[in-house]
Write an enzyme that holds these catalytic residues in place. Sequence first.
Site, PDB file in Angstrom:
ATOM      1  N   GLY A 153       0.818  -1.213   0.000  1.00 34.59           N
ATOM      2  CA  GLY A 153       0.000   0.000   0.000  1.00 34.59           C
ATOM      3  C   GLY A 153       0.845   1.252   0.000  1.00 34.59           C
ATOM      4  N   TYR A 154       1.849   1.268   0.861  1.00 29.50           N
ATOM      5  CA  TYR A 154       2.746   2.414   0.946  1.00 29.50           C
ATOM      6  C   TYR A 154       3.547   2.568  -0.344  1.00 29.50           C
ATOM      7  CZ  TYR A 154       6.353   5.540   2.769  1.00 29.50           C
ATOM      8  OH  TYR A 154       7.212   6.606   2.965  1.00 29.50           O
ATOM      9  N   GLY A 155       4.163   1.483  -0.794  1.00 27.37           N
ATOM     10  CA  GLY A 155       4.997   1.543  -1.987  1.00 27.37           C
ATOM     11  C   GLY A 155       4.222   1.910  -3.234  1.00 27.37           C
TER      12      GLY A 155
END
Length: 271
Positions: A153-155
Amino acid sequence: MEDKQVVVVTGATRGIGRNTALFFAEKGYKVIGTGRNVEKLKEVERELKDFSSENKMVSMDVTKPMDVKQVVENIFNEYGHIDVWINNAGAFMAIGPTWEVKQEDWVNDVTTNLFGTFYCIQAAVPMMLNQGFGRIINIVGGGTIGAFKYGNGYGTSKTAIARFTENLSEELKNTPIQVFALDPGLNDTDMTRYQRYTEDGQRYLSDIETVFEQNIDVPPNQAPQFVYYMATGELNDYIGRVVSVYEDLEMLKNISKEATDPDFYKLRLKK
């Protein structure tokens, strides 16, 4: 007397955002930091006011577009202009296999990082176009130019911000607004401590602690320094491109002078 430049830093209650707000305050800017935690807002505002009574923190949730719009309007009404806008607010809660993480955590990471940046752009850019100047720095991060296993999700959201920055810079090419993307490097913050010390972090991102032990993390002022380079025109050749704090300023200037590939420092598919 010459009016001070105004900088807005989102997610300024802690970590890179707080460090950046204080860095710009020390450089003599009028600083407006934003965040959601009431106690942290008060704490950082006290620190900012050690530099100038004009500096302040305001409550703003980047995931709420009407909240963002109102804050931007309030800043313009009070200060008359915004010279630099730094999209730093971020979230990283979803750690683990993509099919196992909590849906609400994954969605919150993407919403805060990507949609929050989008909402800020929609509110700030029209004002900057109207005033005839402005610089925007979008903070990217882990997973932007390579895979981020168990941090999907972050990446994914940070990769999207890099492309978003390039697209936005193309749209603003014939305007006085410049847009940059900065990889702030590995910083010792609440976010990376969450990755290192929680059960999910220790299970799935155990290598991060090793990287800290190898002293690959950067000092607190390194990311703010590069944001400052972008804000002051030192890295104008990198408009719409992704710069990392692990690189040297003079080296970056030389690379841009000698570059023959127009896509240098941009996301591209290797074939």
